[in-house]
Design a protein around this motif. Structure first.
Motif, PDB file in Angstrom:
ATOM      1  N   GLN A 177       1.025  -1.201   0.126  1.00 56.87           N
ATOM      2  CA  GLN A 177      -0.165   0.127  -0.261  1.00 56.87           C
ATOM      3  C   GLN A 177       1.203   1.212  -0.688  1.00 56.87           C
ATOM      4  O   GLN A 177       0.618   2.384  -1.345  1.00 56.87           O
ATOM      5  CB  GLN A 177      -0.523   0.024   1.062  1.00 56.87           C
ATOM      6  N   VAL A 178       2.239   1.191   0.633  1.00 54.43           N
ATOM      7  CA  VAL A 178       2.916   2.027   0.478  1.00 54.43           C
ATOM      8  C   VAL A 178       3.176   2.846  -0.684  1.00 54.43           C
ATOM      9  O   VAL A 178       3.958   3.944  -1.241  1.00 54.43           O
ATOM     10  CB  VAL A 178       4.020   2.591   1.728  1.00 54.43           C
ATOM     11  N   ALA A 179       3.974   1.653  -0.868  1.00 56.07           N
ATOM     12  CA  ALA A 179       4.513   1.265  -2.715  1.00 56.07           C
ATOM     13  C   ALA A 179       3.861   2.101  -3.823  1.00 56.07           C
ATOM     14  O   ALA A 179       4.274   3.053  -4.432  1.00 56.07           O
ATOM     15  CB  ALA A 179       5.352  -0.223  -2.692  1.00 56.07           C
ATOM     16  N   THR A 180       2.503   1.703  -3.465  1.00 58.44           N
ATOM     17  CA  THR A 180       1.689   2.533  -4.365  1.00 58.44           C
ATOM     18  C   THR A 180       1.636   3.783  -4.217  1.00 58.44           C
ATOM     19  O   THR A 180       0.882   4.204  -5.211  1.00 58.44           O
ATOM     20  CB  THR A 180       0.392   1.993  -4.605  1.00 58.44           C
ATOM     21  N   ALA A 181       1.122   3.796  -3.008  1.00 60.28           N
ATOM     22  CA  ALA A 181       0.992   6.254  -2.615  1.00 60.28           C
ATOM     23  C   ALA A 181       2.376   6.528  -2.889  1.00 60.28           C
ATOM     24  O   ALA A 181       1.917   7.936  -3.908  1.00 60.28           O
ATOM     25  CB  ALA A 181       0.665   6.168  -0.973  1.00 60.28           C
ATOM     26  N   LEU A 182       3.400   6.202  -2.772  1.00 57.58           N
ATOM     27  CA  LEU A 182       4.007   6.524  -3.224  1.00 57.58           C
ATOM     28  C   LEU A 182       4.850   6.851  -4.966  1.00 57.58           C
ATOM     29  O   LEU A 182       4.639   7.287  -5.593  1.00 57.58           O
ATOM     30  CB  LEU A 182       5.727   5.728  -2.902  1.00 57.58           C
ATOM     31  N   ALA A 183       4.008   5.546  -5.719  1.00 58.33           N
ATOM     32  CA  ALA A 183       3.819   6.015  -7.497  1.00 58.33           C
ATOM     33  C   ALA A 183       2.878   6.463  -7.753  1.00 58.33           C
ATOM     34  O   ALA A 183       2.882   7.463  -8.534  1.00 58.33           O
ATOM     35  CB  ALA A 183       3.488   4.600  -7.644  1.00 58.33           C
ATOM     36  N   GLU A 184       2.372   6.963  -6.633  1.00 54.43           N
ATOM     37  CA  GLU A 184       0.876   7.838  -7.092  1.00 54.43           C
ATOM     38  C   GLU A 184       1.487   9.312  -6.385  1.00 54.43           C
ATOM     39  O   GLU A 184       0.639  10.547  -6.400  1.00 54.43           O
ATOM     40  CB  GLU A 184      -0.160   7.467  -6.618  1.00 54.43           C
ATOM     41  N   GLY A 185       2.503   9.419  -5.912  1.00 57.95           N
ATOM     42  CA  GLY A 185       2.999  10.986  -5.271  1.00 57.95           C
ATOM     43  C   GLY A 185       1.809  11.805  -4.479  1.00 57.95           C
ATOM     44  O   GLY A 185       2.000  12.496  -3.651  1.00 57.95           O
ATOM     45  N   GLY A 186       0.565  10.089  -2.942  1.00 55.19           N
ATOM     46  CA  GLY A 186       0.997  10.431  -2.113  1.00 55.19           C
ATOM     47  C   GLY A 186      -0.743  10.949  -2.645  1.00 55.19           C
ATOM     48  O   GLY A 186      -0.746  12.158  -1.432  1.00 55.19           O
ATOM     49  N   ALA A 187      -0.477  11.269  -4.079  1.00 54.59           N
ATOM     50  CA  ALA A 187      -2.181  11.276  -4.063  1.00 54.59           C
ATOM     51  C   ALA A 187      -3.620  11.022  -3.812  1.00 54.59           C
ATOM     52  O   ALA A 187      -4.455  12.581  -3.116  1.00 54.59           O
ATOM     53  CB  ALA A 187      -2.122  11.362  -5.529  1.00 54.59           C
ATOM     54  N   ASP A 188      -3.775  10.019  -2.797  1.00 56.37           N
ATOM     55  CA  ASP A 188      -4.503   9.764  -1.562  1.00 56.37           C
ATOM     56  C   ASP A 188      -4.021  10.484  -0.599  1.00 56.37           C
ATOM     57  O   ASP A 188      -5.535   9.881   0.126  1.00 56.37           O
ATOM     58  CB  ASP A 188      -5.286   8.476  -2.113  1.00 56.37           C
ATOM     59  N   GLY A 189      -3.720  10.313  -0.022  1.00 53.60           N
ATOM     60  CA  GLY A 189      -3.048  10.521   1.309  1.00 53.60           C
ATOM     61  C   GLY A 189      -3.998  11.811   2.059  1.00 53.60           C
ATOM     62  O   GLY A 189      -4.482  11.477   3.247  1.00 53.60           O
ATOM     63  N   GLY A 190      -4.139  12.955   1.733  1.00 54.65           N
ATOM     64  CA  GLY A 190      -4.541  13.707   2.771  1.00 54.65           C
ATOM     65  C   GLY A 190      -3.897  14.743   3.484  1.00 54.65           C
ATOM     66  O   GLY A 190      -1.636  13.510   3.849  1.00 54.65           O
ATOM     67  N   ALA A 191      -4.249  15.307   4.124  1.00 58.41           N
ATOM     68  CA  ALA A 191      -2.949  15.680   5.521  1.00 58.41           C
ATOM     69  C   ALA A 191      -2.976  15.114   6.462  1.00 58.41           C
ATOM     70  O   ALA A 191      -1.503  15.388   6.896  1.00 58.41           O
ATOM     71  CB  ALA A 191      -3.855  17.094   5.585  1.00 58.41           C
ATOM     72  N   ASP A 192      -3.554  13.864   6.842  1.00 61.43           N
ATOM     73  CA  ASP A 192      -3.578  13.010   7.901  1.00 61.43           C
ATOM     74  C   ASP A 192      -4.477  11.647   7.558  1.00 61.43           C
ATOM     75  O   ASP A 192      -3.788  10.462   7.849  1.00 61.43           O
ATOM     76  CB  ASP A 192      -4.430  13.503   8.546  1.00 61.43           C
TER      77      ASP A 192
END
Length: 368
Positions: free
Chosen positions: A192-207
């Motif tokens: 999940q973290v690898a996917t988020a990194l690939a997306e540049g944190g686009a779905d992370g939000g502020a928190d």
């Protein structure tokens, strides 16, 4: 009776109500100012003068606000936490209006604002750190996790900037299951973290997500082995030149707390404080890696638990204010015997200011 010393704490942890209590225990009168972005912070009720801060000021605008506040209220000593670096860079402007900043020099603050830069400085001072990897891409993440797991450890991550454990996660290969719906769980899947990194944190939000940053903002993480307790948190008081005067460790293992003056903790901290010229109050945290103490964090501010040292007969907040006033506290911590001092912490009830209108107080941008 001597004139009261005017001390200002800007936006900081609620636990610093105890910092205020220790200033009130000083042998000289102290008038405490506190400002905060949350109108329900107990700091505002604990201070002699509690004022909501302007909302969302950028760093340079906040420095202007702080200079104006110090001038209007004749602040003798300013203890900044919010925008600490920008304020430290403006130290000459504060000194020109008669306010002393109770914080380390800007060089030290800048170094430890980034945990990656901080670890490099820690290693340069000859102190041990755990193995760590700076991670921005999926490939860097997976490589670091593989190395850690191949050595028999569990991997964890945290942002390179931040405080209070925000964004800390333990990395796991196990899928999310029903068993994780109860209790406290800081685990997140590596994939999940690898996917988020690939997306540049686009779905992370502020928190949200894995604490990887606001939408479209590049992420910058540290990955290292997970280090379990016990933890030792060393508080240090140094003079304006960064010469340590008082150094005491606070131990934590489960609920049980205590103190230590062991050289294996105090001597490295004193060396680091001297090397960084870390004036006034700072805090260095240790855990163990392969059975040996390693530094996991350096704080260029008073620790939230600093008040616990009053059990040792110390009042480091007041000693620091005396140093800021050009005085020198004598004998603080000299010959300290902390054997057998063990305790635990429980929460308490603290007052807040009355509401000024129905609903929450609306903070404005104008100077308070």
């Amino acid at each position: 009776m001597s004139a009261p010393v005017r001390v200002w704490l800007n936006r900081t942890y609620a636990e610093n109500i105890f910092f205020i209590e220790q200033l009130r225990a000083a042998p000289r009168p102290v008038v405490v100012h506190a400002t905060h972005g949350d109108p329900d912070s107990p700091l505002l009720a604990a201070a002699d003068h509690g004022t909501p801060e302007p909302a969302d000021l950028p760093a340079d605008g906040y420095v202007d606000y702080a200079l104006d506040y110090c001038a209007r209220h004749s602040i003798d000593v300013f203890v900044p936490q919010l925008h600490q670096l920008a304020i430290a860079l403006a130290r000459p402007a504060f000194e020109a209006i008669g306010t002393t900043l109770l914080c380390p020099p800007a060089t030290a603050i800048a170094t430890y604002a980034s945990k990656a830069d901080g670890y490099a400085a820690i290693a340069a001072a000859g102190l041990p750190t755990p193995p760590w990897w700076r991670v921005r891409t999926p490939g860097e993440l997976l490589d670091a996790v593989d190395r850690i797991e191949d050595a028999g450890h569990t991997a964890c991550l945290k942002p390179t900037t931040g405080a209070g454990g925000a964004g800390f996660r333990v990395l796991t290969r196990k899928p999310y299951g029903a068993g994780r719906l109860t209790g406290w769980d800081h685990r997140v899947q590596v994939e999940q973290v690898a996917t988020a990194l690939a997306e540049g944190g686009a779905d992370g939000g502020a928190d949200g997500g894995a604490g990887l940053g606001p939408e479209h903002e590049p992420v910058d993480l540290l990955v290292m082995p997970y280090l379990d307790g016990p933890e030792v948190s060393v508080d240090c008081l140094a003079d304006r030149d960064g010469t340590p005067l008082t150094t005491v460790g606070r131990t934590k293992e489960g609920r049980r707390r205590g103190f230590t003056t062991e050289d294996r903790y105090l001597e490295p901290v004193q060396r680091l404080v001297r090397a960084s010229r870390m004036a006034y109050l700072s805090n260095v945290q240790f855990r163990r890696f392969d059975g040996q103490p390693v530094v996991i964090d350096v704080n260029t501010r008073p620790a939230a638990g600093l008040h616990q040292l009053r059990l040792c007969g110390l009042n480091l907040p007041w000693d620091a204010v005396r140093l800021a006033l050009g005085e020198r506290p004598e004998g603080a911590g000299a010959g300290l015997d902390v054997r057998g001092l063990e305790y635990t912490l429980v929460s308490g009830v603290q007052p807040v200011l009355p509401r000024r209108a129905p609903g929450r107080v609306s903070l404005v941008r104008a100077r308070a």
